[in-house]
Design an enzyme around this catalytic site. Structure first.
Site, mmCIF file in Angstrom:
data_model
loop_
_atom_site.group_PDB
_atom_site.id
_atom_site.type_symbol
_atom_site.label_atom_id
_atom_site.label_comp_id
_atom_site.label_asym_id
_atom_site.label_seq_id
_atom_site.Cartn_x
_atom_site.Cartn_y
_atom_site.Cartn_z
ATOM 1 N N ASP A 193 0.862 -1.189 0.000
ATOM 2 C CA ASP A 193 0.000 0.000 0.000
ATOM 3 C C ASP A 193 0.894 1.234 0.000
ATOM 4 O O ASP A 193 2.138 1.128 0.054
ATOM 5 C CB ASP A 193 -0.985 0.014 1.193
ATOM 6 C CG ASP A 193 -2.291 0.772 0.859
ATOM 7 O OD1 ASP A 193 -2.210 1.982 0.571
ATOM 8 O OD2 ASP A 193 -3.376 0.158 0.881
ATOM 9 N N ASP A 213 3.787 1.623 -5.013
ATOM 10 C CA ASP A 213 2.719 2.087 -5.889
ATOM 11 C C ASP A 213 2.345 0.941 -6.832
ATOM 12 O O ASP A 213 3.190 0.484 -7.614
ATOM 13 C CB ASP A 213 3.237 3.304 -6.685
ATOM 14 C CG ASP A 213 2.180 3.900 -7.603
ATOM 15 O OD1 ASP A 213 1.175 3.214 -7.891
ATOM 16 O OD2 ASP A 213 2.368 5.048 -8.038
ATOM 17 N N MET A 214 1.100 0.489 -6.752
ATOM 18 C CA MET A 214 0.689 -0.679 -7.566
ATOM 19 C C MET A 214 0.751 -0.394 -9.064
ATOM 20 O O MET A 214 0.758 -1.329 -9.866
ATOM 21 C CB MET A 214 -0.717 -1.140 -7.173
ATOM 22 C CG MET A 214 -1.801 -0.118 -7.424
ATOM 23 S SD MET A 214 -3.373 -0.684 -6.756
ATOM 24 C CE MET A 214 -4.325 0.833 -6.776
ATOM 25 N N LYS A 227 -8.834 -6.495 -2.942
ATOM 26 C CA LYS A 227 -10.134 -6.363 -2.276
ATOM 27 C C LYS A 227 -10.574 -4.899 -2.299
ATOM 28 O O LYS A 227 -9.885 -4.035 -1.770
ATOM 29 C CB LYS A 227 -10.069 -6.861 -0.834
ATOM 30 C CG LYS A 227 -11.358 -6.559 -0.085
ATOM 31 C CD LYS A 227 -11.324 -6.910 1.383
ATOM 32 C CE LYS A 227 -12.480 -6.264 2.106
ATOM 33 N NZ LYS A 227 -12.213 -4.909 2.593
ATOM 34 N N HIS A 231 -13.094 -1.173 -7.972
ATOM 35 C CA HIS A 231 -14.247 -0.249 -8.088
ATOM 36 C C HIS A 231 -13.856 1.214 -7.858
ATOM 37 O O HIS A 231 -14.644 2.107 -8.096
ATOM 38 C CB HIS A 231 -15.413 -0.685 -7.176
ATOM 39 C CG HIS A 231 -15.233 -0.396 -5.720
ATOM 40 N ND1 HIS A 231 -16.290 -0.397 -4.827
ATOM 41 C CD2 HIS A 231 -14.126 -0.114 -4.981
ATOM 42 C CE1 HIS A 231 -15.854 -0.109 -3.620
ATOM 43 N NE2 HIS A 231 -14.552 0.054 -3.678
HETATM 44 C C1 SAM Z 1 -10.722 1.099 -0.782
HETATM 45 S S1 SAM Z 1 -9.220 0.934 0.003
HETATM 46 C C2 SAM Z 1 -9.136 -0.833 0.145
HETATM 47 C C3 SAM Z 1 -8.166 -1.293 1.180
HETATM 48 C C4 SAM Z 1 -8.186 -2.809 1.394
HETATM 49 N N1 SAM Z 1 -7.955 -3.526 0.174
HETATM 50 C C5 SAM Z 1 -9.497 -3.214 2.008
HETATM 51 O O1 SAM Z 1 -10.406 -3.594 1.291
HETATM 52 O O2 SAM Z 1 -9.628 -3.084 3.226
HETATM 53 C C6 SAM Z 1 -8.126 1.286 -1.320
HETATM 54 C C7 SAM Z 1 -6.669 1.240 -0.939
HETATM 55 O O3 SAM Z 1 -5.893 1.516 -2.122
HETATM 56 C C8 SAM Z 1 -4.726 2.141 -1.694
HETATM 57 N N2 SAM Z 1 -4.068 2.742 -2.872
HETATM 58 C C9 SAM Z 1 -4.505 3.771 -3.620
HETATM 59 N N3 SAM Z 1 -3.642 4.021 -4.621
HETATM 60 C C10 SAM Z 1 -2.620 3.119 -4.496
HETATM 61 C C11 SAM Z 1 -1.438 2.855 -5.245
HETATM 62 N N4 SAM Z 1 -1.137 3.604 -6.312
HETATM 63 N N5 SAM Z 1 -0.630 1.858 -4.856
HETATM 64 C C12 SAM Z 1 -0.942 1.106 -3.756
HETATM 65 N N6 SAM Z 1 -2.046 1.295 -3.011
HETATM 66 C C13 SAM Z 1 -2.899 2.295 -3.376
HETATM 67 C C14 SAM Z 1 -5.243 3.132 -0.676
HETATM 68 O O4 SAM Z 1 -4.226 3.650 0.130
HETATM 69 C C15 SAM Z 1 -6.242 2.267 0.081
HETATM 70 O O5 SAM Z 1 -5.655 1.627 1.182
HETATM 71 O O1 LIG Z 2 -17.421 5.395 0.038
HETATM 72 C C1 LIG Z 2 -16.283 5.308 -0.442
HETATM 73 C C2 LIG Z 2 -15.544 6.425 -0.800
HETATM 74 C C3 LIG Z 2 -14.260 6.287 -1.301
HETATM 75 C C4 LIG Z 2 -13.408 7.411 -1.523
HETATM 76 C C5 LIG Z 2 -13.895 8.595 -2.015
HETATM 77 C C6 LIG Z 2 -13.070 9.693 -2.166
HETATM 78 C C7 LIG Z 2 -11.742 9.608 -1.811
HETATM 79 O O2 LIG Z 2 -10.929 10.737 -1.911
HETATM 80 C C8 LIG Z 2 -11.232 8.411 -1.369
HETATM 81 C C9 LIG Z 2 -12.050 7.327 -1.216
HETATM 82 O O3 LIG Z 2 -13.714 5.084 -1.511
HETATM 83 C C10 LIG Z 2 -14.408 3.987 -1.173
HETATM 84 C C11 LIG Z 2 -13.806 2.760 -1.368
HETATM 85 O O4 LIG Z 2 -12.603 2.704 -1.930
HETATM 86 C C12 LIG Z 2 -14.455 1.617 -0.995
HETATM 87 O O5 LIG Z 2 -13.829 0.442 -1.206
HETATM 88 C C13 LIG Z 2 -15.726 1.646 -0.451
HETATM 89 C C14 LIG Z 2 -16.357 2.858 -0.271
HETATM 90 C C15 LIG Z 2 -15.696 4.044 -0.607
#
Ligand code: SAM
Ligand SMILES: O=c1cc(-c2ccc(O)cc2)oc2c(O)c(O)ccc12
Length: 327
Positions: A193, A213-214, A227, A231
């Protein structure tokens, strides 16, 4: 907003702490509210109960009204490992609620994609710049992983057969990787991450953290987990991420797989209410992050554009599914 208020006031905890259903005066006192607010709290309780989070106990007209938590209400308890309240607080945070006020203006504008709060990578740069929102967001994601982890490792067990190394790409603070590592102790789980998300987290047991960075590089592994990542992104960015995943799972001539946990919109096994939740998430993604929820056809196109040959959808996670994608 009313449920958010109830969570912030500690209503679920106050109801839970009482032995048996609790009356309005007892609730007012255990939540530490001024007694004069009792009639207002009663109005809030009425809505929270009608929304399915509280049961109202009152057999006769002259009985005192008492409240207990329903199973849905227990999902709002702060310390419940199965917590959904944290995600509700994120979605209703002013940062994410604000763009909805500009939705109609956005529709009228010519620009199109990605100009609501800023699309693509900018969104995550915003999260990094706001530590309070970042903590709230990362906590909600970690709790969501806690909510579904048991199902993933039990109902989705076969997806992990023969997997000795796994990278949870954009795996947040590592809750899902920890659950997988605990269920499969012979597996090495790496969480990739962004640096600000992983700061302060330490490797432990068979879980390790790699900041990166992915879009640049993903460590080689038998399987890659995504996960709730796809989306967040446009089709173009998803294909870029998937190509990096493909490279990671095919290094050294291996034929690994990508495991995706995300929604498959309109999946046949879902009732109308659950499809409604998928549509609501799709709008959340569209407005807040320029992402989208996809139907099977849209997923299939992404996989083929990224060079994968086949996939299998296992709809074991309610509104979400576990999708295995093969090179
Ligand atoms: C919606 S969250 C999901 C986190 C985890 N997979 C979960 O479901 O609990 C999206 C994640 O993508 C990470 N992310 C965003 N851009 C990224 C990048 N370029 N490289 C690695 N991680 C990234 C964010 O920091 C965040 O933790
Ligand atoms: O409900 C969300 C919202 C985001 C989100 C919106 C704006 C940002 O600057 C960062 C994140 O992302 C989400 C997400 O990644 C997810 O897995 C569930 C819900 C939301």
């Amino acid at each position: 907003m009313s449920i958010k208020c109830a969570i912030q006031l500690g209503l679920p905890e106050a109801v839970q702490a009482h032995s048996g259903p609790i009356s309005l005066p007892d609730l007012v006192s255990s939540m530490g509210l001024p007694p004069a607010k009792a009639p207002y709290l009663r109005r809030l309780l009425r809505l929270v109960a009608n929304s399915g989070f509280l049961s109202l106990h009152k057999q006769n007209d002259d009985d005192v009204e008492r409240y207990s938590l329903t199973p849905a209400g227990r999902l709002l308890l702060r310390h419940n490992p199965f917590n959904a309240g944290a995600l509700l607080l994120v979605v209703l945070d002013p940062v994410l609620a604000e763009p909805f006020h500009h939705m109609s203006a956005w529709f009228r504008r010519e620009e199109g994609d990605g100009d609501v709060v800023g699309g693509g990578k900018m969104v995550w740069e915003y999260v990094a710049s706001d530590p309070e929102f970042s903590n709230l967001f990362n906590d909600a994601m970690a709790r969501d992983s806690g909510l579904i982890a048991e199902l993933v490792v039990k109902e989705g067990k076969s997806a992990f057969d023969g997997v000795v190394s796994l990278v949870d790409v954009a795996g947040g603070t590592g809750n899902m990787a920890k659950a997988i590592a605990e269920a499969f102790p012979e597996m090495t789980c790496t969480v990739l991450d962004l640096p600000h998300v992983l700061s302060g987290l330490e490797d432990g047991g068979n879980v390790k953290y790699v900041a990166g960075d992915m879009f640049e590089s993903i460590p080689a592994a038998d399987a890659v987990l995504l996960k709730w990542i796809m989306h967040d992104w446009s089709d173009e960015n998803c294909v870029k991420i998937l190509k990096k995943c493909r490279t990671a799972v095919t290094s050294d001539g291996k034929a690994g797989k990508v495991i995706i946990i995300d929604m498959v919109v309109g999946n046949q096994s879902l009732d109308e209410k659950l499809v409604g939740i998928q549509y609501a998430f799709d709008i959340e993604m569209m407005v807040c992050i320029s992402g989208k929820e996809r139907n099977e056809e849209e997923w299939a196109k992404l996989f083929s554009d990224a060079g994968f040959s086949s996939y299998h959808i296992n709809p074991i996670l309610g509104t979400r599914a576990l999708i295995q994608v093969y090179p």
